[in-house]
Design a protein around this motif. Structure first.
Motif, PDB file in Angstrom:
ATOM      1  N   SER A 144       0.825  -1.210   0.000  1.00  0.00           N
ATOM      2  CA  SER A 144       0.000   0.000   0.000  1.00  0.00           C
ATOM      3  C   SER A 144       0.858   1.259   0.000  1.00  0.00           C
ATOM      4  O   SER A 144       0.374   2.346  -0.336  1.00  0.00           O
ATOM      5  CB  SER A 144      -0.925   0.007   1.227  1.00  0.00           C
ATOM      6  N   SER A 145       2.134   1.119   0.346  1.00  0.00           N
ATOM      7  CA  SER A 145       3.033   2.274   0.371  1.00  0.00           C
ATOM      8  C   SER A 145       3.162   2.937  -0.995  1.00  0.00           C
ATOM      9  O   SER A 145       3.518   4.121  -1.082  1.00  0.00           O
ATOM     10  CB  SER A 145       4.425   1.859   0.849  1.00  0.00           C
ATOM     11  N   ALA A 290      -2.127   2.844  27.969  1.00  0.00           N
ATOM     12  CA  ALA A 290      -0.799   3.166  27.457  1.00  0.00           C
ATOM     13  C   ALA A 290      -0.443   4.608  27.777  1.00  0.00           C
ATOM     14  O   ALA A 290      -1.281   5.504  27.682  1.00  0.00           O
ATOM     15  CB  ALA A 290      -0.760   2.953  25.955  1.00  0.00           C
ATOM     16  N   GLU A 291       0.804   4.817  28.149  1.00  0.00           N
ATOM     17  CA  GLU A 291       1.328   6.171  28.224  1.00  0.00           C
ATOM     18  C   GLU A 291       1.803   6.564  26.836  1.00  0.00           C
ATOM     19  O   GLU A 291       2.631   5.869  26.239  1.00  0.00           O
ATOM     20  CB  GLU A 291       2.498   6.241  29.218  1.00  0.00           C
ATOM     21  N   LYS A 292       1.276   7.665  26.312  1.00  0.00           N
ATOM     22  CA  LYS A 292       1.503   8.002  24.913  1.00  0.00           C
ATOM     23  C   LYS A 292       2.444   9.196  24.768  1.00  0.00           C
ATOM     24  O   LYS A 292       2.202  10.259  25.352  1.00  0.00           O
ATOM     25  CB  LYS A 292       0.170   8.311  24.219  1.00  0.00           C
ATOM     26  N   ASN A 293       3.508   8.999  23.977  1.00  0.00           N
ATOM     27  CA  ASN A 293       4.349  10.108  23.532  1.00  0.00           C
ATOM     28  C   ASN A 293       3.809  10.597  22.195  1.00  0.00           C
ATOM     29  O   ASN A 293       3.928   9.905  21.177  1.00  0.00           O
ATOM     30  CB  ASN A 293       5.808   9.655  23.335  1.00  0.00           C
ATOM     31  N   MET A 294       3.184  11.766  22.181  1.00  0.00           N
ATOM     32  CA  MET A 294       2.629  12.289  20.946  1.00  0.00           C
ATOM     33  C   MET A 294       3.752  12.919  20.119  1.00  0.00           C
ATOM     34  O   MET A 294       4.353  13.904  20.529  1.00  0.00           O
ATOM     35  CB  MET A 294       1.525  13.296  21.247  1.00  0.00           C
ATOM     36  N   MET A 295       4.007  12.323  18.952  1.00  0.00           N
ATOM     37  CA  MET A 295       5.160  12.682  18.125  1.00  0.00           C
ATOM     38  C   MET A 295       4.703  13.329  16.824  1.00  0.00           C
ATOM     39  O   MET A 295       3.556  13.192  16.399  1.00  0.00           O
ATOM     40  CB  MET A 295       5.975  11.422  17.794  1.00  0.00           C
ATOM     41  N   ASP A 296       5.644  14.019  16.160  1.00  0.00           N
ATOM     42  CA  ASP A 296       5.372  14.568  14.838  1.00  0.00           C
ATOM     43  C   ASP A 296       5.354  13.446  13.800  1.00  0.00           C
ATOM     44  O   ASP A 296       5.787  12.317  14.067  1.00  0.00           O
ATOM     45  CB  ASP A 296       6.437  15.598  14.462  1.00  0.00           C
ATOM     46  N   MET A 297       4.890  13.779  12.615  1.00  0.00           N
ATOM     47  CA  MET A 297       4.875  12.833  11.495  1.00  0.00           C
ATOM     48  C   MET A 297       6.293  12.400  11.163  1.00  0.00           C
ATOM     49  O   MET A 297       7.226  13.215  11.191  1.00  0.00           O
ATOM     50  CB  MET A 297       4.241  13.508  10.278  1.00  0.00           C
ATOM     51  N   GLN A 298       6.457  11.114  10.856  1.00  0.00           N
ATOM     52  CA  GLN A 298       7.778  10.602  10.492  1.00  0.00           C
ATOM     53  C   GLN A 298       8.007  10.688   8.984  1.00  0.00           C
ATOM     54  O   GLN A 298       7.068  10.528   8.197  1.00  0.00           O
ATOM     55  CB  GLN A 298       7.908   9.146  10.931  1.00  0.00           C
ATOM     56  N   PRO A 299       9.252  10.931   8.565  1.00  0.00           N
ATOM     57  CA  PRO A 299       9.554  10.934   7.127  1.00  0.00           C
ATOM     58  C   PRO A 299       9.172   9.597   6.482  1.00  0.00           C
ATOM     59  O   PRO A 299       9.421   8.531   7.052  1.00  0.00           O
ATOM     60  CB  PRO A 299      11.077  11.144   7.090  1.00  0.00           C
ATOM     61  N   GLY A 300       8.566   9.681   5.303  1.00  0.00           N
ATOM     62  CA  GLY A 300       8.179   8.473   4.586  1.00  0.00           C
ATOM     63  C   GLY A 300       6.816   7.933   4.951  1.00  0.00           C
ATOM     64  O   GLY A 300       6.325   6.996   4.326  1.00  0.00           O
ATOM     65  N   ASP A 301       6.172   8.509   5.983  1.00  0.00           N
ATOM     66  CA  ASP A 301       4.878   8.018   6.433  1.00  0.00           C
ATOM     67  C   ASP A 301       3.750   8.731   5.700  1.00  0.00           C
ATOM     68  O   ASP A 301       3.935   9.798   5.108  1.00  0.00           O
ATOM     69  CB  ASP A 301       4.731   8.225   7.945  1.00  0.00           C
ATOM     70  N   VAL A 302       2.551   8.150   5.735  1.00  0.00           N
ATOM     71  CA  VAL A 302       1.362   8.761   5.136  1.00  0.00           C
ATOM     72  C   VAL A 302       0.263   8.817   6.178  1.00  0.00           C
ATOM     73  O   VAL A 302       0.274   8.064   7.165  1.00  0.00           O
ATOM     74  CB  VAL A 302       0.883   7.979   3.896  1.00  0.00           C
ATOM     75  N   GLU A 303      -0.713   9.712   5.974  1.00  0.00           N
ATOM     76  CA  GLU A 303      -1.738   9.922   7.000  1.00  0.00           C
ATOM     77  C   GLU A 303      -2.807   8.839   7.016  1.00  0.00           C
ATOM     78  O   GLU A 303      -3.293   8.467   8.079  1.00  0.00           O
ATOM     79  CB  GLU A 303      -2.394  11.293   6.804  1.00  0.00           C
TER      80      GLU A 303
END
Length: 341
Positions: A144-145, A290-303
């Motif tokens: 799907s990438s 779960a304890e969640k670390n809210m992170m920015d979008m990673q390179p190469g990822d899609v929404e």
């Protein structure tokens, strides 16, 4: 049929091999058992297929017999042109199911060479083996990438896929183009399958299901990318396996699929699930938050990903029917048992 399954020690390849063994086909499993993730998990999968770990560790043996009379294993690298050519020449396969690949979107940014060796050079060697030895049908893994930055949802195989955002995606798009060329020039059938976020028992340790479960059980925070604003077409492994095996068996339900040599399908759950809902399913099964670390979008990822699987339903009566909660429950039961949690 006599079938070669590459990536047989991998997540999907293991499940497909087991299903084909149950159906009585003669199977040769191939894998190079690299160290992209813990090889112990790969050897454990092979042990379920009846292959001894010490034997599976050896290179340069013709093949290793299994406790199942219709299964053999060979440790081999797809990028080794001479070895692959000899394997095809000696074995004369009816069908090839190529599930071997260097996986992982994020790892392709760190180690691009591995993707060229396995996904491009290795795939060319598979195509040449099929061409030179009159293989009837090549079924191969795409992803799907390849849809990259596409905004139209759900994704359809007729959509343009000219904007990949990772080398992994680009390598899978290349496989589709290479397969099309070989079907056109040399007249053998190829079927590409764009897998959508496969999860379940025996899954890969680098994937979200595994990472989240492990971290929560160890009371560590999980990294939630794009601050949770992600959606995925999560597809349970049994639904994937059923689809792959139907295509290998060429069990058409519609004459439309029999007219051409080159085919391409999405294979997914046919719905999109919010990442935070997926995490919630894990929390419910584990009985802890779960304890969640809210992170920015990673390179190469899609929404967002979402597979339109209507053509697969039409041609093979493919019906994914595993709910997210049932799939998550099955994975966590396996994880706790395998790791003695």
């Amino acid at each position: 049929m006599k079938i070669l399954v590459t990536g047989a020690a991998g997540f999907i390849g293991f499940h497909v091999s087991r299903k084909l063994i149950e159906q009585g086909h003669e199977i040769m499993g191939l894998d190079n058992i690299n160290d992209y993730y813990d090889p112990a998990l790969k050897f454990a999968r092979l042990s379920i297929l009846g292959i001894d770990k010490d034997e599976a560790s050896k290179y340069n043996v013709p093949s290793i017999s299994s406790k199942f009379p219709t299964f053999r294993f060979v440790k081999m690298d797809l990028a080794n042109r001479e070895n692959i050519a000899n394997l095809f020449k000696n074995e004369k396969f009816d069908v090839v199911c190529n599930l071997a690949a260097q996986a992982g979107v994020r790892y392709s940014i760190e180690n691009p060479e591995a993707y060229i060796d396995s996904n491009i050079v290795g795939f060319l060697n598979i195509l040449e083996g099929c061409r030179q030895n009159h293989v009837k049908h090549l079924v191969y893994a795409s992803s799907s990438s390849v849809y990259g930055l596409n905004k139209k949802i759900p994704f359809e195989t007729s959509d343009s896929v000219d904007h990949p955002v990772s080398l992994y995606a680009a390598s899978k798009k290349s496989n589709e183009l290479m397969a099309h060329t070989y079907s056109h020039l040399y007249g053998f059938k190829t079927t590409g399958l764009r897998f959508f976020t496969v999860y379940g028992p025996w899954g890969r340790p680098d994937m979200a299901m595994f990472l989240f479960t492990k971290a929560i059980l160890e009371n560590r925070p999980i990294n939630v990318f794009n601050r949770g604003n992600l959606e995925r077409d999560f597809t349970y492994i049994d639904d994937i396996t059923e689809g792959v095996v139907r295509i290998i068996g060429d069990n058409h339900t519609n004459a439309y699929n029999t007219e051409n040599l080159y085919h391409l399908y999405n294979i997914g759950n046919n719905k999109s699930v919010k990442l935070l809902d997926f995490i919630d399913s894990i929390e419910r099964k584990l009985g802890q938050k779960a304890e969640k670390n809210m992170m920015d979008m990673q390179p190469g990822d899609v929404e967002k990903t979402w597979a339109n699987v209507d053509p697969l339903i039409r041609d093979y009566d493919y019906r994914p029917n595993t709910s997210i909660q049932d799939g998550v429950d099955a994975f966590i039961d396996w994880y706790k048992d395998f790791y003695n949690v």
